[in-house]
Structure formats: structure tokens, C-alpha cells
Design a protein around this motif. Structure first.
Motif, short mmCIF file in Angstrom:
data_model
loop_
_atom_site.label_atom_id
_atom_site.label_comp_id
_atom_site.label_asym_id
_atom_site.label_seq_id
_atom_site.Cartn_x
_atom_site.Cartn_y
_atom_site.Cartn_z
N LEU A 1 -4.36 -1.01 18.93
CA LEU A 1 -4.18 -0.01 17.87
C LEU A 1 -3.20 -0.49 16.82
O LEU A 1 -3.43 -0.33 15.61
CB LEU A 1 -3.72 1.32 18.47
N ASP A 2 -2.09 -1.09 17.25
CA ASP A 2 -1.11 -1.62 16.29
C ASP A 2 -1.73 -2.73 15.45
O ASP A 2 -1.51 -2.80 14.23
CB ASP A 2 0.14 -2.15 17.01
N HIS A 3 -2.50 -3.60 16.08
CA HIS A 3 -3.16 -4.68 15.34
C HIS A 3 -4.15 -4.09 14.32
O HIS A 3 -4.20 -4.55 13.16
CB HIS A 3 -3.89 -5.62 16.30
N HIS A 4 -4.88 -3.08 14.74
CA HIS A 4 -5.82 -2.42 13.83
C HIS A 4 -5.07 -1.81 12.64
O HIS A 4 -5.49 -1.97 11.48
CB HIS A 4 -6.62 -1.36 14.57
N ALA A 5 -3.97 -1.14 12.91
CA ALA A 5 -3.18 -0.53 11.84
C ALA A 5 -2.67 -1.61 10.88
O ALA A 5 -2.69 -1.41 9.65
CB ALA A 5 -2.01 0.26 12.42
N ASP A 6 -2.23 -2.74 11.40
CA ASP A 6 -1.78 -3.85 10.55
C ASP A 6 -2.92 -4.33 9.65
O ASP A 6 -2.72 -4.59 8.46
CB ASP A 6 -1.28 -5.03 11.39
N GLU A 7 -4.12 -4.45 10.22
CA GLU A 7 -5.27 -4.90 9.44
C GLU A 7 -5.66 -3.88 8.38
O GLU A 7 -6.01 -4.24 7.25
CB GLU A 7 -6.47 -5.19 10.36
N VAL A 8 -5.61 -2.60 8.73
CA VAL A 8 -5.92 -1.54 7.75
C VAL A 8 -4.93 -1.63 6.60
O VAL A 8 -5.31 -1.59 5.42
CB VAL A 8 -5.92 -0.15 8.41
N ASP A 9 -3.63 -1.76 6.92
CA ASP A 9 -2.62 -1.87 5.87
C ASP A 9 -2.85 -3.11 5.02
O ASP A 9 -2.73 -3.07 3.79
CB ASP A 9 -1.21 -1.92 6.48
N ARG A 10 -3.20 -4.23 5.65
CA ARG A 10 -3.43 -5.48 4.92
C ARG A 10 -4.60 -5.31 3.94
O ARG A 10 -4.51 -5.69 2.77
CB ARG A 10 -3.71 -6.63 5.88
N LEU A 11 -5.69 -4.71 4.43
CA LEU A 11 -6.85 -4.52 3.56
C LEU A 11 -6.59 -3.50 2.45
O LEU A 11 -7.04 -3.68 1.32
CB LEU A 11 -8.07 -4.11 4.38
N LYS A 12 -5.83 -2.46 2.75
CA LYS A 12 -5.49 -1.48 1.72
C LYS A 12 -4.64 -2.15 0.64
O LYS A 12 -4.83 -1.90 -0.56
CB LYS A 12 -4.77 -0.28 2.34
N ASP A 13 -3.71 -3.02 1.05
CA ASP A 13 -2.90 -3.76 0.07
C ASP A 13 -3.76 -4.70 -0.76
O ASP A 13 -3.57 -4.83 -1.97
CB ASP A 13 -1.79 -4.55 0.78
N LEU A 14 -4.71 -5.38 -0.10
CA LEU A 14 -5.61 -6.28 -0.82
C LEU A 14 -6.46 -5.52 -1.83
O LEU A 14 -6.62 -5.95 -2.98
CB LEU A 14 -6.50 -7.03 0.18
N ILE A 15 -6.99 -4.38 -1.42
CA ILE A 15 -7.79 -3.55 -2.32
C ILE A 15 -6.95 -3.12 -3.52
O ILE A 15 -7.39 -3.21 -4.67
CB ILE A 15 -8.35 -2.32 -1.57
N ALA A 16 -5.72 -2.70 -3.27
CA ALA A 16 -4.84 -2.26 -4.37
C ALA A 16 -4.55 -3.42 -5.32
O ALA A 16 -4.54 -3.24 -6.55
CB ALA A 16 -3.54 -1.69 -3.81
N ALA A 17 -4.35 -4.62 -4.79
CA ALA A 17 -4.08 -5.79 -5.64
C ALA A 17 -5.29 -6.13 -6.49
O ALA A 17 -5.16 -6.43 -7.69
CB ALA A 17 -3.68 -6.98 -4.77
N ILE A 18 -6.48 -6.08 -5.89
CA ILE A 18 -7.71 -6.35 -6.65
C ILE A 18 -7.89 -5.28 -7.73
O ILE A 18 -8.22 -5.60 -8.89
CB ILE A 18 -8.93 -6.41 -5.71
N GLU A 19 -7.67 -4.03 -7.38
CA GLU A 19 -7.78 -2.95 -8.36
C GLU A 19 -6.87 -3.19 -9.55
O GLU A 19 -7.30 -3.09 -10.71
CB GLU A 19 -7.37 -1.61 -7.73
N ARG A 20 -5.58 -3.52 -9.26
CA ARG A 20 -4.62 -3.74 -10.35
C ARG A 20 -5.08 -4.90 -11.24
O ARG A 20 -5.03 -4.82 -12.46
CB ARG A 20 -3.23 -4.02 -9.79
N ARG A 21 -5.52 -5.97 -10.61
CA ARG A 21 -5.95 -7.16 -11.36
C ARG A 21 -7.15 -6.84 -12.25
O ARG A 21 -7.17 -7.20 -13.44
CB ARG A 21 -6.27 -8.27 -10.36
N VAL A 22 -8.15 -6.18 -11.68
CA VAL A 22 -9.36 -5.86 -12.46
C VAL A 22 -9.03 -4.88 -13.58
O VAL A 22 -9.48 -5.05 -14.72
CB VAL A 22 -10.48 -5.32 -11.55
N HIS A 23 -8.24 -3.86 -13.29
CA HIS A 23 -7.88 -2.91 -14.34
C HIS A 23 -7.12 -3.61 -15.47
O HIS A 23 -7.32 -3.30 -16.64
CB HIS A 23 -7.06 -1.75 -13.78
N GLY A 24 -6.29 -4.58 -15.11
CA GLY A 24 -5.58 -5.37 -16.13
C GLY A 24 -6.54 -6.19 -16.97
O GLY A 24 -6.41 -6.27 -18.21
#
Length: 148
Positions: free
Chosen positions: A71-94
Motif C-alpha cells: 500500500l505504501d509503495h502504491h501511494a508513492d507511485e500515485v504521488d509520483r504520477l500525480k506530480d508527473l501529470i502536474a509537471a506535464i500540465e504546467r509545461r504544456v500550458h506554458g
């Protein structure tokens, strides 16, 4: 969105707490069996059976720990992907905002009499870009030249 990682981590803590409780019960079971004052085959069988059951309880507790780790590993992966999605969003919006600014400047230039200037095709593509909803995993599939 894809999972509240604080809830996932809370479930992991609960699993670890349950594992500790199970281990404690295993220890209590053995302690009670060992403290029996009578002797003989039945007493020996009780002690042996209690130790066997305690070992099974400890294996169950270990499985709870394994589940908590997963469960902890899954939560880490969810957080990692959410951060990646946010970074891609910021880059594309820019990129989109930059393209729109350049196109607007170009339009103003044309209005000012500079008719030989042609828009950048990438800027035109970015200007037409329709982004997925914020936080969507679809951001991971975005393919825009110059993004990576």
C-alpha cells in the motif's frame, strides 16, 4: 482523483497496527499455554498446538506487513504520477500560452502593416490544443513537439 494517498497510507498504518496486534495475541497465546501448571501428554500437546498456532498468527502478521508495504509503495507511485501529470500540465500550458502570445503579437504586427510574417506551425498547433482535464492521466499521453 486517482486516490487520496493519505487514505492509502492510513490503510497501511492500520494493516501494520493489526499485524502488531496479531503478534501480541500470538505471544499471549504461547505465554498462557506455557503458564499452565499441569503436566502430562495433554499439557504438552496444548503447548505444542499453541506454539504452532502462534507461528501461524505470526505468518499472518507478516502478510499484513507485506500488504502495508505494498500500500505504501502504491501511494508513492500515485504521488509520483500525480506530480508527473502536474509537471506535464504546467509545461504544456506554458507552451500554449507562449504560442498564443506569439500569435497575438504576429496578428498585431500584421495589423501594423507587416504582412510578410507567417505564423509558426507549432504555434498554430498549440493554439488549437485542447487540454485534458486537470490531473487526468491523459496528460501522460500528450505528444507535443518540444515538450520533452
Amino acid at each position: 482523483m486517482y486516490g487520496d494517498t493519505s487514505v492509502i497510507r492510513g490503510l497501511a498504518r492500520t494493516m501494520r497496527d493489526q499485524a502488531a496486534d496479531i503478534r501480541h495475541e500470538a505471544d499471549r497465546l504461547v505465554a498462557h499455554a506455557e503458564s499452565v501448571h499441569w503436566r502430562g501428554l495433554a499439557a504438552d500437546a496444548l503447548r505444542l498446538r499453541s506454539r504452532e498456532r502462534a507461528a501461524e498468527l505470526r505468518r499472518t502478521a507478516a502478510l499484513h506487513d507485506d500488504a502495508a508495504d505494498a500500500l505504501d509503495h502504491h501511494a508513492d507511485e500515485v504521488d509520483r504520477l500525480k506530480d508527473l501529470i502536474a509537471a506535464i500540465e504546467r509545461r504544456v500550458h506554458g507552451l500554449v500560452a507562449g504560442a498564443r502570445d506569439r500569435l497575438a503579437d504576429l496578428g498585431r504586427g500584421i495589423l501594423d502593416g507587416i504582412r510578410h510574417v507567417a505564423p509558426d506551425p507549432l504555434d498554430q498547433l498549440l493554439d488549437r490544443f485542447v487540454p485534458p482535464p486537470s490531473g487526468s492521466k491523459d496528460w501522460l499521453d500528450i505528444e507535443i513537439p518540444g515538450l520533452h
